[in-house]
Structures are given as structure tokens and as C-alpha cells.
Design an enzyme around this catalytic site. Structure first.
Site, PDB file in Angstrom:
ATOM      1  N   GLU A 112       9.837  18.819 -25.124  1.00  0.00           N
ATOM      2  CA  GLU A 112       9.231  19.159 -23.823  1.00  0.00           C
ATOM      3  C   GLU A 112       9.907  20.394 -23.228  1.00  0.00           C
ATOM      4  O   GLU A 112       9.296  21.151 -22.484  1.00  0.00           O
ATOM      5  CB  GLU A 112       9.326  17.976 -22.845  1.00  0.00           C
ATOM      6  N   LYS A 161       7.968  22.820 -13.956  1.00  0.00           N
ATOM      7  CA  LYS A 161       7.104  21.675 -13.621  1.00  0.00           C
ATOM      8  C   LYS A 161       6.885  21.617 -12.111  1.00  0.00           C
ATOM      9  O   LYS A 161       5.774  21.362 -11.640  1.00  0.00           O
ATOM     10  CB  LYS A 161       7.737  20.379 -14.140  1.00  0.00           C
ATOM     11  N   ARG A 215       0.822  -1.232   0.000  1.00  0.00           N
ATOM     12  CA  ARG A 215       0.000   0.000   0.000  1.00  0.00           C
ATOM     13  C   ARG A 215       0.843   1.264   0.000  1.00  0.00           C
ATOM     14  O   ARG A 215       0.438   2.309   0.482  1.00  0.00           O
ATOM     15  CB  ARG A 215      -0.980   0.016   1.168  1.00  0.00           C
ATOM     16  N   HIS A 247      -0.714  13.281 -29.281  1.00  0.00           N
ATOM     17  CA  HIS A 247      -1.196  11.960 -28.861  1.00  0.00           C
ATOM     18  C   HIS A 247      -1.963  11.281 -30.001  1.00  0.00           C
ATOM     19  O   HIS A 247      -1.818  10.073 -30.223  1.00  0.00           O
ATOM     20  CB  HIS A 247      -2.096  12.139 -27.631  1.00  0.00           C
ATOM     21  N   GLU A 301      -4.046  17.829 -11.212  1.00  0.00           N
ATOM     22  CA  GLU A 301      -4.525  18.301 -12.522  1.00  0.00           C
ATOM     23  C   GLU A 301      -6.009  18.637 -12.525  1.00  0.00           C
ATOM     24  O   GLU A 301      -6.772  18.204 -13.376  1.00  0.00           O
ATOM     25  CB  GLU A 301      -4.201  17.268 -13.621  1.00  0.00           C
ATOM     26  N   ARG A 337      -2.385  22.414 -13.997  1.00  0.00           N
ATOM     27  CA  ARG A 337      -1.454  21.389 -14.481  1.00  0.00           C
ATOM     28  C   ARG A 337      -1.740  20.991 -15.936  1.00  0.00           C
ATOM     29  O   ARG A 337      -0.847  20.522 -16.643  1.00  0.00           O
ATOM     30  CB  ARG A 337      -1.471  20.160 -13.553  1.00  0.00           C
TER      31      ARG A 337
HETATM   32  N1  LIG Z   1       4.811  10.346 -15.480  1.00  0.00           N
HETATM   33  C1  LIG Z   1       4.767  11.410 -16.230  1.00  0.00           C
HETATM   34  O1  LIG Z   1       4.421  12.511 -15.781  1.00  0.00           O
HETATM   35  C2  LIG Z   1       5.182  11.302 -17.665  1.00  0.00           C
HETATM   36  C3  LIG Z   1       5.385  12.476 -18.411  1.00  0.00           C
HETATM   37  C4  LIG Z   1       5.843  12.326 -19.728  1.00  0.00           C
HETATM   38  C5  LIG Z   1       6.071  11.065 -20.268  1.00  0.00           C
HETATM   39  N2  LIG Z   1       5.851   9.960 -19.494  1.00  0.00           N
HETATM   40  C6  LIG Z   1       6.104   8.606 -20.036  1.00  0.00           C
HETATM   41  O2  LIG Z   1       7.485   8.498 -20.291  1.00  0.00           O
HETATM   42  C7  LIG Z   1       7.694   7.510 -21.292  1.00  0.00           C
HETATM   43  C8  LIG Z   1       8.718   8.016 -22.264  1.00  0.00           C
HETATM   44  O3  LIG Z   1       9.909   8.217 -21.586  1.00  0.00           O
HETATM   45  P1  LIG Z   1      11.319   8.310 -22.357  1.00  0.00           P
HETATM   46  O4  LIG Z   1      11.180   9.187 -23.520  1.00  0.00           O
HETATM   47  O5  LIG Z   1      12.321   8.638 -21.309  1.00  0.00           O
HETATM   48  O6  LIG Z   1      11.486   6.853 -22.948  1.00  0.00           O
HETATM   49  P2  LIG Z   1      12.126   5.470 -22.401  1.00  0.00           P
HETATM   50  O7  LIG Z   1      12.052   5.382 -20.951  1.00  0.00           O
HETATM   51  O8  LIG Z   1      11.507   4.405 -23.204  1.00  0.00           O
HETATM   52  O9  LIG Z   1      13.651   5.635 -22.840  1.00  0.00           O
HETATM   53  C9  LIG Z   1      13.959   5.722 -24.212  1.00  0.00           C
HETATM   54  C10 LIG Z   1      15.043   4.732 -24.593  1.00  0.00           C
HETATM   55  O10 LIG Z   1      16.297   5.224 -24.163  1.00  0.00           O
HETATM   56  C11 LIG Z   1      16.994   4.227 -23.415  1.00  0.00           C
HETATM   57  N3  LIG Z   1      17.787   4.963 -22.442  1.00  0.00           N
HETATM   58  C12 LIG Z   1      17.333   5.655 -21.379  1.00  0.00           C
HETATM   59  N4  LIG Z   1      18.334   6.318 -20.787  1.00  0.00           N
HETATM   60  C13 LIG Z   1      19.458   6.013 -21.463  1.00  0.00           C
HETATM   61  C14 LIG Z   1      20.810   6.399 -21.339  1.00  0.00           C
HETATM   62  N5  LIG Z   1      21.196   7.302 -20.435  1.00  0.00           N
HETATM   63  N6  LIG Z   1      21.702   5.856 -22.179  1.00  0.00           N
HETATM   64  C15 LIG Z   1      21.306   4.993 -23.152  1.00  0.00           C
HETATM   65  N7  LIG Z   1      20.047   4.626 -23.342  1.00  0.00           N
HETATM   66  C16 LIG Z   1      19.127   5.132 -22.509  1.00  0.00           C
HETATM   67  C17 LIG Z   1      15.917   3.357 -22.864  1.00  0.00           C
HETATM   68  O11 LIG Z   1      16.411   2.072 -22.599  1.00  0.00           O
HETATM   69  C18 LIG Z   1      14.898   3.364 -23.991  1.00  0.00           C
HETATM   70  O12 LIG Z   1      15.252   2.403 -24.939  1.00  0.00           O
HETATM   71  C19 LIG Z   1       6.345   7.230 -21.898  1.00  0.00           C
HETATM   72  O13 LIG Z   1       5.877   5.977 -21.449  1.00  0.00           O
HETATM   73  C20 LIG Z   1       5.449   8.339 -21.358  1.00  0.00           C
HETATM   74  O14 LIG Z   1       4.115   7.939 -21.205  1.00  0.00           O
HETATM   75  C21 LIG Z   1       5.414  10.053 -18.221  1.00  0.00           C
END
Ligand SMILES: NC(=O)c1ccc[n+]([C@@H]2O[C@H](COP(=O)([O-])OP(=O)(O)OC[C@H]3O[C@@H](n4cnc5c(N)ncnc54)[C@H](O)[C@@H]3O)[C@@H](O)[C@H]2O)c1
Length: 523
Positions: A351, A393, A287, A418, A403, A407
Site C-alpha cells: 500500500e 490518503k 446512532r 481482489h 468515493e 478516491r
Molecule cells: N477501512 C478501510 O479503508 C480499509 C482499507 C484497507 C484495508 N481494510 C481492511 O483491513 C483489513 C486488513 O488489515 P490488516 O492487514 O491490518 O490485518 P489484521 O487487522 O487482520 O492484522 C493482521 C494480523 O496482525 C496482528 N497484529 C496487528 N498488529 C499487531 C502488532 N502490532 N503486533 C503483533 N501482531 C499484530 C493481528 O492480530 C492479525 O493477526 C481487511 O479486513 C481489509 O478489508 C480497510
């Protein structure tokens, strides 16, 4: 430098302010003394004659004046000054806010004769201090640094404050759930110390993926173990395809097999996928256990690691199942971006542009100046951009965690973005690339509505293009893509809350009929 000292009476604000003044040669301001000279009356009399509310209004007014007049200063605040939310948030943004604390025994000893303290006069001092500490716990927790002064001399406290102020974290202000985001070069070295502050003797579960772990995870695990922490590492497959309930189930099982308990800490070392999965697993395990994020993508540093949104994808879509679970801390070390594929880094820059447009002209102008350096991944420019976006942020989350209002501005570019991603089955463009196109589309709509000038639209488009992001949204606005607007998670009835950009700093949330959006995008 501006340092603001807060804390209960007896916590050492005036003495430590003087010690800071001696070390820095900056002007030292005692806020109560300023109020007395401004009002021509003693604080006790203002309290007695006009009441606490009137005093707080006056206090905020005088403090705002101090901020207008002093680019650098040390201020000993009144003990209750930070109970004004607006003033507290301003102090967090405009300087280094320190909460001084001490045990009640020590506070009672230091306060001594309470006659000159308006909030203690005629009362049981101990009980009153305890009650004030309780009542102000949310306000005092929203600070850059907390210093326990029981066993520290004023000079030692001052030294600690100056040391910490050199590298001020960004605070996400959420009362006693507040946390700090540290952004810097090499800051991952702080992880063992920060983790040890959270977990004490329990297990740390480090969650990573197979791309990140061999590059950064092994050294992190070794550093945590060397610091005496019991570490259990779990490595998931990389990318969005792994953001599933099966991955969460694996994390639950590994955690329970490794003996995680309520005092444990989950650390997410990776991009947004790892952050969302580790955060959700932590939110639901027993939890709720604590989580910390060590983001390794630009997108995660500027966006997903901050704000507490966690979750996984289902066959109905992305992020439809999740929880809000704020981390204990976030550690963004830009050195880890060295191994991030360029296409991922560039996607994160979308972003950053979004954040700058929400912040305003100075942030956009800085990105324009830094565009070439950002595109090539130059560390100092990247650091500035991450700090700007992360601060924005943190501010927005502090104002609207769930939100229900503000937000939503963070969704700038996300409605059409999207839809483009969904139309490609989430396996075409990267999220950031789709957001870049979504922002160009948002401007198209905004110009059509008469909100944005075409110069602003062009400015956004040029900045995105200079950063290597796609801007040719026109070829994506097919019927097939637009059909996905209606499956937008933010849809309410036949309307969408569209985030409409105009000049930098002028981004509004406007409910618009889907038919009108489609018409303007097609125009
Ligand atoms: N929680 C939130 O508020 C929020 C906001 C925006 C996006 N997201 C989510 O985030 C995700 C996208 O995140 P992302 O763009 O970081 O993608 P990701 O986590 O898939 O990373 C992208 C790729 O880069 C690789 N990678 C990561 N760091 C690395 C490094 N330092 N060196 C080499 N390779 C590396 C990973 O293995 C992956 O293959 C989506 O699922 C999205 O929905 C969440």
C-alpha cells in the site's frame, strides 16, 4: 518553517505573528498589508469598489506569490483568506496552519472601533462576528492547531504554536469533522490526553484483539485509567475470520452493558480488522458515538485507519456492509510495529508503493532509496513512508470523502488483487501481497493500452520485489481468477472502473469493458 495564522478579526493574528517572528527570526508577513501594496489601494476600498469576490481572488493571488517566494515565514492571514478552499488546502499542505480563536466578548473588546474593518463597518459588531464565525466554521476547523487566545498572552500563544509545529499532525480536512493523524515514535503516550479531550467523563471502550492486547493493550488501558478515564476493554479473536456481524454484535452488547452513552469514545487498537469493526460499532451504537484509531499494523497506519470506511464481511463478500464514520483522531505509533510479524509488515509496504505511485516521482524515488531500510523495518525510513502515504490518503479523502471520483485511485492494484484473494477464498495471500500482484497486473494492462511505458512497469515490479513482495502475477491470471473480476464491487454494468498507472503521479481512473481487461491481462 512556515506558520500561517488564521482566525476572526480580533483573534490576535498580527500580534502573535510578531511574537512568532521575534522567537524564530523568520520574516513576518501581514497579508492585508501585502495586498494593499500590491493593489495600491486600501483593503476597505478594494472591498467597497470591487466587492468581496474580487478581493478574495486578489488575496489568493498575493498569498500564492508569498508561498512561491518564502520557504520560511510567518504569515498573518486576513480573517477570510481560508474561506477559499483551494488556498486553505494549499496552506495545509505547505505549512503549519493555525486557527486563533477567542470568545465573542473578547473579540468585541479587541476589535473596538470597527470603522477600519470592512466586514464590520456600520454593523452590530457582536452579531456580525457571531455570524462570521458560524459561516466560517468549516474553514476554520481545517487547521493543524486551534489556539484559544482568551486567557493567553501573545508570547504564550507563540510558544504553544512553535511547540506544536515541531511535530505537525496530518490533517484530514473535512470541515467541522476534520481530524488529525499523528505519526511518530512513541506517540501512543499522547492517547490519554487526546482521549480526555474527546470524552470528558464518559466511558472509553478499547477494542483490540488477542494478538495485540497482551502486547500493547494492557499498557494503554493502564495509561487511560491513570488519566482518570473509565475504560472498558474488549478483546476479539485476531484476523479476517473475526470480521463478522457476531463480532459487531459483541461490541454492541459490551458497550451497552458498560454504560456507553452518546458522549463516549470507542478506541480501535489493532490492524485493519479491528479498525473496521470498532469503527462500524461506533457508527451504529446509539446512532453514532465517536471513534479514534490507534493502528498497530503498517497497512492500518497507511490506509485503513484514515478515511472513515468501516464494516464487516458477510457470506456475499468482503466489506459489502458498512458505513462511513470518520474518527476523532488517529494515533500511529511506529513502535508498536516492533511486534508485528514481518510478513504482515511487508504486506503493508504494497500500500505504501501504491501511495507513492499516486503521489509522484519524488515519493517513488524516496522509496527506491529507502527500499533496503524499509524491508528491514528501519524506524526512520518507515516513519517517512507512513507520513507520505498517510498524507496522500488524507488529501484524497478531503477531496472526495464518499468515493464519487478521485478516491477511486486508491484502488490501484485492487481489481486483480481482489480477484486473486477471492479466488483463494480470502485465506491464501495477504491483502497487501495480492495488491502487489494487482499493481503488476495493472501495469500489464496499461502497457497493453499504450498508456504506460514498459520502463515504468519494470520500475514498479523491481521496487515491489526489492521490498519482498510477490510480482509473478502471470501464474495467477487463470480463468478461475479472472472470473472473479466480474464480482468486483466497483463493477458497473459490463464495465469496471480500472485504475490505470503510468509514470509516477500519472494514475487515472478508466472505465473499461471486462472483456477488454481480460484480453489485455491474458496477452
Ligand atoms: N477501512 C478501510 O479503508 C480499509 C482499507 C484497507 C484495508 N481494510 C481492511 O483491513 C483489513 C486488513 O488489515 P490488516 O492487514 O491490518 O490485518 P489484521 O487487522 O487482520 O492484522 C493482521 C494480523 O496482525 C496482528 N497484529 C496487528 N498488529 C499487531 C502488532 N502490532 N503486533 C503483533 N501482531 C499484530 C493481528 O492480530 C492479525 O493477526 C481487511 O479486513 C481489509 O478489508 C480497510
Amino acid at each position: 518553517m512556515r506558520v500561517f495564522l488564521s482566525g476572526l478579526m480580533g483573534s490576535g493574528k498580527s500580534t502573535i505573528a510578531r511574537a512568532l517572528g521575534e522567537r524564530t527570526r523568520l520574516p513576518v508577513i501581514d497579508l492585508d498589508a501585502r495586498i494593499e501594496s500590491h493593489a495600491g489601494a486600501r483593503v476597505t476600498d478594494i472591498f467597497r469598489d470591487r466587492g468581496e469576490d474580487a478581493f478574495r481572488t486578489l488575496e489568493a493571488e498575493v498569498m500564492n506569490g508569498v508561498l512561491e517566494q518564502n520557504a520560511e515565514c510567518i504569515v498573518a492571514l486576513g480573517g477570510g483568506a481560508v474561506t477559499s478552499r483551494a488556498l486553505r488546502r494549499r496552506l495545509l499542505r505547505e505549512g503549519f496552519l493555525v486557527t486563533l480563536d477567542a470568545s465573542v466578548d473578547e473579540l468585541v473588546r479587541r476589535v473596538g472601533n470597527a470603522a477600519s474593518r470592512p466586514l464590520l463597518a456600520g454593523q452590530d459588531v457582536r452579531a456580525r462576528l457571531q455570524a462570521l464565525r458560524q459561516a466560517r466554521s468549516d474553514a476554520y476547523a481545517e487547521c493543524h492547531l486551534r489556539v484559544d487566545t482568551d486567557a493567553l498572552s501573545a508570547s504564550a500563544s507563540a510558544a504553544r504554536i512553535l511547540d506544536a509545529a515541531k511535530d505537525a499532525p496530518i490533517v484530514v480536512p473535512l470541515g467541522t469533522r476534520s481530524y488529525r493523524v499523528r505519526v511518530g515514535i512513541g506517540v501512543r503516550a499522547q492517547l490519554p490526553v487526546l482521549a480526555a479531550e474527546v470524552v470528558d467523563k464518559s466511558v472509553v471502550m478499547l477494542v483490540s484483539d488477542t494478538e495485540v492486547f497482551p502486547r500493547w493493550g494492557q499498557a494503554v488501558t493502564a495509561a487511560l485509567s491513570t488519566a482518570g478515564l473509565r475504560v472498558h476493554s474488549v478483546t476479539l479473536p485476531p484476523g479476517e475470520a473475526a470480521k463478522t456481524l457476531q463480532s459487531v454484535d459483541r461490541l454492541w452488547s459490551e458497550a451497552l452493558d458498560a454504560g456507553l452513552d452518546r458522549a463516549s469514545l470507542v478506541i480501535g487498537l489493532g490492524g485493519g480488522v479491528i479498525g473496521d469493526l470498532s469503527g462500524f460499532a461506533a457508527a451504529t451504537l446509539l446512532r453514532g458515538v465517536r471513534v479514534a484509531h490507534v493502528p498497530t499494523t503498517l497497512l492500518a497506519m497507511v490506509d485503513s485507519a484514515i478515511g472513515g470506511k468501516t464494516g464487516f464481511d458477510t457470506r456475499h463478500g468482503k466489506n459489502l456492509v458498512g458505513a462511513i464514520h470518520q474518527p476523532s483522531f488517529v494515533l500511529s505509533d511506529i513502535e508498536v510495529l516492533q511486534t508485528l510479524p514481518e510478513v504482515e509488515r511487508r504486506a503493508g509496504l504494497a500500500e505504501v508503493v501504491k501511495s507513492a505511485w499516486i503521489v509522484g516521482e519524488s515519493a517513488v524515488a524516496e522509496l527506491e532509496r529507502d527500499a533496503d531500510a524499509l524491508r528491514s523495518g528501519e524506524p526512520e525510513a518507515t516513519l517517512r513512508a507512513i507520513r507520505m502515504a498517510a498524507s496522500m490518503k488524507a488529501y484524497v479523502v478531503g477531496e472526495d470523502e464518499t468515493e464519487s471520483g478521485l478516491r477511486a485511485v486508491l484502488n490501484l492494484g485492487h481489481t486483480v488483487g481482489h480477484a486473486i484473494e477471492a479466488a483463494q477464498g480470502f485465506s491464501g495471500l495477504r491483502h497487501g501481497e495480492a495488491v502487489a500482484l494487482g499493481m503488476v497486473a495493472a501495469f500489464r494492462l496499461s502497457v497493453g493500452l499504450g498508456r504506460a511505458r514498459s520502463e515504468d512497469a519494470l520500475r514498479m515490479r523491481e521496487l515491489l520485489a526489492r521490498l519482498g513482495l510477490p510480482v509473478d502475477v502471470e501464474r495467477h491470471l487463470s480463468d478461475h481468477v479472472l472470473a472473479f473480476l466480474t464480482s468486483d464491487k466497483k463493477r458497473q454494468a459490463k464495465q469496471i472502473k480500472y485504475i490505470v498507472p503510468a509514470a509516477p503521479g500519472d494514475v487515472t481512473i478508466e472505465p473499461l469493458p471486462i472483456s477488454e481487461i481480460t484480453r489485455l491481462l491474458r496477452a
